[in-house]
Design an enzyme around this catalytic site. Sequence first.
Site, PDB file in Angstrom:
ATOM      1  N   SER A  53      81.800  44.013   3.650  1.00 21.42           N
ATOM      2  CA  SER A  53      83.041  43.983   4.423  1.00 21.42           C
ATOM      3  C   SER A  53      82.723  43.993   5.925  1.00 21.42           C
ATOM      4  O   SER A  53      81.999  43.126   6.411  1.00 21.42           O
ATOM      5  CB  SER A  53      83.933  45.160   4.013  1.00 21.42           C
ATOM      6  OG  SER A  53      85.243  45.011   4.503  1.00 21.42           O
TER       7      SER A  53
ATOM      8  N   ASP B   7      86.664  42.159  -2.297  1.00 19.34           N
ATOM      9  CA  ASP B   7      85.844  43.022  -1.441  1.00 19.34           C
ATOM     10  C   ASP B   7      84.604  43.549  -2.175  1.00 19.34           C
ATOM     11  O   ASP B   7      84.684  44.059  -3.295  1.00 19.34           O
ATOM     12  CB  ASP B   7      86.697  44.206  -0.971  1.00 19.34           C
ATOM     13  CG  ASP B   7      86.085  44.946   0.196  1.00 19.34           C
ATOM     14  OD1 ASP B   7      85.016  45.551   0.017  1.00 19.34           O
ATOM     15  OD2 ASP B   7      86.689  44.943   1.275  1.00 19.34           O
TER      16      ASP B   7
END
Length: 350
Positions: free
Chosen positions: A55, A207
């Site tokens: 991320s 993610d």
Amino acid sequence: MAEPDDSVGSSAKPKRKAVTLALQGGGAHGAFTWGVLERLLADERLEIEGISGTSAGAMNGTVVAEGLMQGGRQGAIRALEHFWGAVSRIGRFAPFVRTPFDMAGQAWNLDYTPSYMIFDAISRYLSPYQFNPANLNPVLDVLESAVDFDLVRRCDQVQLYVSATSVRTGKIRVFGREEITAKAVMASACLPQVFQAVEIDGEPYWDGGYMGNPALYPLIYNCASPDVVIVQVNPIERSETPTTTPEIVDRLNEVTFNATLMREMRAIAFVSRLLEEHEIDPKRYKRVLMHRVDVPEEMTRYNASSKMNAEWDFLCHLRELGNRQGEAWLQENFDALGQRSTIDIEGEYL
């Protein structure tokens, strides 16, 4: 002819200590990691051999790789500032995520803003496919405009790994340096409540924090340095029990995103114990030394809405916190690099 002895002479530079960096995700809190990276890059005693990021950690690692190719350590420092400046400029158009700041510089307002609460409520009933059918993605736009991914893929200065989670299989996908594109980094940062899944070669990704925040094993298997430095963004422990719905959701997300890191740390502790007890072959299993730049106490008081706050003043505030934490970590732990772990894995992760 004999090779010159670099240790002779007052002007000789000491041998650098090689480390690898594991960079957590955390939205705008990744600006804290920006500050840590600035401090580590400025220290000529360190050599960064590899970076594994998820991320915001993936974004920071990618920007460092690009900057190293453009101008070495100073190039990486400049590239980080350029990137976070671009993030801030995009953030101007998302007022619902702003967290008010005491302009006297005393403290950030820790309350959830009404507009953030409205957005949070909408996202619980409408998916990104419904409230954003055109799949507009300002984060992807920033990555494509602010980062030269051709340079990233050609980088020979650092090994780089970016993690995402396969929606179909639930398995982690680690993109090596030569595979890294803007979409791969966006996949690593794709929160499914906010963004549509990112498709790469027909495979949808979310993610990377769900399966590795960040993934440690690429650094252990593919880098020579035994020293892995985790730059922590999500706190492991909380002293108080959350009682409101937003607080409960925040803590649940922290636990979820730390879960895979804790499992990897348990495995490292297990192998380390077997090596110490001479139960396994040290030629086959690497001795890993673990270190951590801790998230400062001040950041543990910020709620989830602050992770979406891209105001420049706030990002620079986090950057300064990172600078200070990086300096403190170097002061306390540099001598231990190559010698021993500086965190108690069994006490903190088992």
